[in-house]
Motif scaffolding. Structure first.
Motif, PDB file in Angstrom:
ATOM      1  N   CYS A  78      43.575  49.177  45.888  1.00 51.94           N
ATOM      2  CA  CYS A  78      43.814  49.674  47.245  1.00 51.94           C
ATOM      3  C   CYS A  78      42.622  50.494  47.738  1.00 51.94           C
ATOM      4  N   PHE A 105      35.794  45.610  50.492  1.00 50.57           N
ATOM      5  CA  PHE A 105      36.506  45.767  51.776  1.00 50.57           C
ATOM      6  C   PHE A 105      37.182  47.121  51.947  1.00 50.57           C
ATOM      7  N   THR A 106      37.016  48.023  50.970  1.00 44.57           N
ATOM      8  CA  THR A 106      37.596  49.365  51.139  1.00 44.57           C
ATOM      9  C   THR A 106      36.570  50.439  50.757  1.00 44.57           C
ATOM     10  N   PHE A 109      35.935  47.969  45.748  1.00 46.15           N
ATOM     11  CA  PHE A 109      36.165  46.685  46.417  1.00 46.15           C
ATOM     12  C   PHE A 109      35.277  46.687  47.642  1.00 46.15           C
ATOM     13  N   GLU A 126      49.712  41.475  50.015  1.00 44.62           N
ATOM     14  CA  GLU A 126      48.716  42.305  50.688  1.00 44.62           C
ATOM     15  C   GLU A 126      49.457  43.305  51.561  1.00 44.62           C
ATOM     16  N   GLN A 182      50.154  37.068  45.286  1.00 49.14           N
ATOM     17  CA  GLN A 182      49.791  38.449  45.623  1.00 49.14           C
ATOM     18  C   GLN A 182      50.588  38.914  46.838  1.00 49.14           C
TER      19      GLN A 182
END
Ligand code: DAH
Length: 355
Positions: free
Chosen positions: A285, A253-254, A251, A212, A210
């Motif tokens: 994202c 975390f977003t 997600f 990031e 991946q």
């Protein structure tokens, strides 16, 4: 026959048969060495009767000169012969085809990491790295993914100990936390690396790659995220125009979160990115969740920003028309010969990258 004549005949014939330097030297010392035949004859001169001495001496001198001349000539001949032999043996056949040698190839994953790194570095992103063996906190909790959160199941984690503290990171997102904790905002980084999930089929491998991305500053908004991703997709797929769709997603975390699809079509059996009315998901994202910033000791009232995560192997498959992910990691040298890249065979706009 006089003694002098005898010596002459014997040695002229001997010298005639000499073929190498070693033998020539032997004869030379037999004749002219300390105890050589000619040297001894000169020593005997004083014991010869005076009336014969002069004649003998002149004959001897004559013989000496004659033999020395023959030796000199022979020496030259032998040397010439040796040079000629060497020239013949060292003969280079310029008509022979060149020798081929095996050269290694750059793996498509390494190639894509280089390309992507180069593209993002042009707009000010620097590169960070994190460990493959992560702890549970950086991989999940600090990223606002509490215990029992379904996302933990979705990730099919490889745990390395029973306490479930050590694991193989399931994504590169923990590098966001590590980067923010060790520095001070603003942050503008990408983090390529290996990631692991309990998953294996044509498009999933237990180990994959991946990339990031994280950009945190005082006034970063979703417009910046869109601009950055448009720029990236156009550069990476080498197209002037591209259709991109931001699809709402989730997600932990977003907030808000989105998945990004790119438009494509199939033309002559090949995928064409950027045109057509089909959609292909390429990345996740969103705007970094305030809890994530807090966990990373960044004040969410002052700073905000976006993050994204993209599958590198998937990018390589799309760009270079490779349709089975598993072949990436089978280490079949014939596959690499076919799909790999020559070390200097990089598109011109990526040249100059350190590898
Ligand atoms: N970590 C996510 C995954 O592996 C991908 C991702 C989504 C990364 C959104 C991000 C992000 O940084 O903002 O599925």
């Amino acid at each position: 026959m006089s003694e002098i004549k005898k010596i002459k005949e014997e040695y002229i014939s001997k010298l005639d048969k000499v073929l190498d330097q070693h033998k020539l030297n032997e004869i030379k010392s037999e004749l002219f060495g300390k105890n050589g035949i000619i040297s001894n004859k000169f020593k005997q001169l004083s014991s010869i009767n005076e009336d014969k001495r002069k004649e003998f001496a002149s004959e001897l001198n004559f013989l000496k000169n004659e033999l020395q001349e023959v030796i000199l000539k022979k020496n030259e001949d032998i040397q010439n012969q040796e040079i000629n032999k060497k020239l013949k043996d060292d003969n280079i056949d310029v008509t022979l085809p060149g020798r081929s040698y095996f050269s290694g190839k750059i793996h498509p994953v390494s190639q894509v990491i280089d390309e992507v790194t180069s593209i993002f570095s042009e707009i000010g992103f620097s590169v960070e790295e994190g460990p493959d063996v992560e702890n549970e906190y950086y991989n999940f909790s600090a990223l606002n993914t509490p215990e029992n959160h379904p996302a933990r199941d979705m990730h099919d984690t490889f745990y390395l100990d029973r306490s479930k503290d050590l694991l193989l990171r399931t994504h590169t997102s923990p590098v966001q936390i590590r980067t923010m904790l060790k520095g001070k905002p603003p942050f503008k980084i990408i983090a390529p690396g290996r990631t692991y999930r309990h998953d294996s089929d044509q498009t999933h491998s237990p180990m994959f790659h991946q990339l990031e991305g994280l950009h945190i500053d005082k006034s970063i908004n979703m417009g910046h995220l869109k601009g950055c991703l448009y720029y990236f997709v156009k550069k990476f797929f080498e197209v002037d125009k591209v259709k991109i769709r931001f699809r709402p997603s989730h997600f932990p975390f977003t907030e808000p979160s989105a998945e990004v699809d790119i438009g494509y079509k199939i033309q002559d059996g090949k995928i064409k990115i950027g045109e057509g009315d089909k959609w292909l998901e390429i990345l996740g994202c969103g705007m970094v969740h305030p809890n994530v910033l807090k966990n990373a000791k960044v004040n969410p009232k002052q700073y905000q920003g976006y993050a994204f995560g993209v599958g590198i192997d998937r990018l390589a498959m799309l760009k270079y028309g490779i349709n089975d992910l598993r072949a990436f990691f089978e280490s079949d040298i014939r596959w690499l010969e076919f799909y790999g890249f020559d070390p200097l065979d990089v598109p011109t706009n990526y040249r100059g990258l350190s590898r």
